[in-house]
Design a protein around this motif. Sequence first.
Motif, PDB file in Angstrom:
ATOM      1  N   GLY A   1       0.796  -1.214   0.000  1.00 28.73           N
ATOM      2  CA  GLY A   1       0.000   0.000   0.000  1.00 28.73           C
ATOM      3  C   GLY A   1       0.830   1.265   0.000  1.00 28.73           C
ATOM      4  N   LEU A   2       2.150   1.146   0.057  1.00 31.49           N
ATOM      5  CA  LEU A   2       3.045   2.308   0.098  1.00 31.49           C
ATOM      6  C   LEU A   2       3.701   2.602  -1.248  1.00 31.49           C
ATOM      7  N   LEU A   3       3.383   1.830  -2.255  1.00 29.56           N
ATOM      8  CA  LEU A   3       4.102   1.921  -3.532  1.00 29.56           C
ATOM      9  C   LEU A   3       3.637   3.101  -4.375  1.00 29.56           C
ATOM     10  N   PRO A   4       4.570   3.613  -5.235  1.00 31.84           N
ATOM     11  CA  PRO A   4       5.989   3.271  -5.353  1.00 31.84           C
ATOM     12  C   PRO A   4       6.759   3.768  -4.138  1.00 31.84           C
ATOM     13  N   ALA A   5       7.842   3.097  -3.809  1.00 29.76           N
ATOM     14  CA  ALA A   5       8.531   3.421  -2.565  1.00 29.76           C
ATOM     15  C   ALA A   5      10.022   3.122  -2.654  1.00 29.76           C
ATOM     16  N   MET A   6      10.752   3.856  -1.799  1.00 32.15           N
ATOM     17  CA  MET A   6      12.143   3.548  -1.518  1.00 32.15           C
ATOM     18  C   MET A   6      12.173   3.057  -0.085  1.00 32.15           C
ATOM     19  N   ILE A   7      12.428   1.770   0.103  1.00 31.41           N
ATOM     20  CA  ILE A   7      12.394   1.138   1.417  1.00 31.41           C
ATOM     21  C   ILE A   7      13.825   0.980   1.902  1.00 31.41           C
ATOM     22  N   ILE A   8      14.128   1.580   3.043  1.00 27.10           N
ATOM     23  CA  ILE A   8      15.493   1.565   3.571  1.00 27.10           C
ATOM     24  C   ILE A   8      15.514   0.722   4.834  1.00 27.10           C
ATOM     25  N   LEU A   9      16.300  -0.343   4.842  1.00 23.32           N
ATOM     26  CA  LEU A   9      16.421  -1.241   5.995  1.00 23.32           C
ATOM     27  C   LEU A   9      17.470  -0.670   6.943  1.00 23.32           C
ATOM     28  N   VAL A  10      17.004  -0.232   8.128  1.00 28.76           N
ATOM     29  CA  VAL A  10      17.892   0.473   9.061  1.00 28.76           C
ATOM     30  C   VAL A  10      18.060  -0.306  10.361  1.00 28.76           C
ATOM     31  N   ASP A  11      17.851  -1.631  10.334  1.00 27.23           N
ATOM     32  CA  ASP A  11      17.949  -2.402  11.563  1.00 27.23           C
ATOM     33  C   ASP A  11      19.375  -2.514  12.080  1.00 27.23           C
ATOM     34  N   VAL A  12      20.388  -2.398  11.214  1.00 24.45           N
ATOM     35  CA  VAL A  12      21.781  -2.489  11.672  1.00 24.45           C
ATOM     36  C   VAL A  12      22.496  -1.146  11.576  1.00 24.45           C
ATOM     37  N   CYS A  13      21.850  -0.132  10.975  1.00 28.32           N
ATOM     38  CA  CYS A  13      22.440   1.201  10.899  1.00 28.32           C
ATOM     39  C   CYS A  13      21.317   2.215  10.668  1.00 28.32           C
TER      40      CYS A  13
END
Length: 240
Positions: free
Chosen positions: A136-148
Amino acid sequence: MGMPDAEGHGPPDGLPDLPPEWGRVVIPDDASELADEARQVRRELRRLRRRSGLARPARSHPRPDGRPPLGLPALALVVSMLITVTGLAAVTWPRSIRSGSTPTVVPYPTAVPSPVGPLPALDLVDAGNSPVPLRGLLPAMIILVDVCACAERVTEAAAIAPPGVTVVTVTERREVDTSPIPGVRALADPAGGLRAYLHLAGHPGQATALLVDREGTLVRVVPELGPVEAYRDDLAQLTA
């Protein structure tokens, strides 16, 4: 081992050595080249049969048990076996590329860039622990920040994101950042389903970005989110 051929190869494994009085034996690359020699051997065998029949009666020099002599049949059997073994060796003997020749190279088709794959239909959670469908958020840039957290890089990405593209940060912790970066939506993926589905390993000090178009196609993975110049063009194309 037997005598090597003109290229220094010995006889193949499993074949017996040839008598030294035969001299050097050259095995042709094409087994059909032995056809003339085979015809000559057959003519010689027929000539020997005729001479043997004229020189002595069929019952001369019988074996002790009364059966006919074995000389001629044994010779025919040996010659036949020799022709068969030589033909097999000509077909199976490995050959090196002769000097001056160029190996045939089959052109490989040029690879065409293609999308990485589909985005999984996962539900993330927001700060209030409410489910948020990822698609439901598309188009999107998804940034995985779990380690930084990489706040500086995330801020740069949000600043150049075109209208209509959602910039999302995702952590695997249950606690969502309550002071998100302006223009960025902070969500959580406690089950780690996104990384597990895409087989993405986290590396300390690095944030990974996923660029997803409005159809849910993951068009690019940025393993280490760096300067915006590295992904600016792909980000601008998400709304095309």
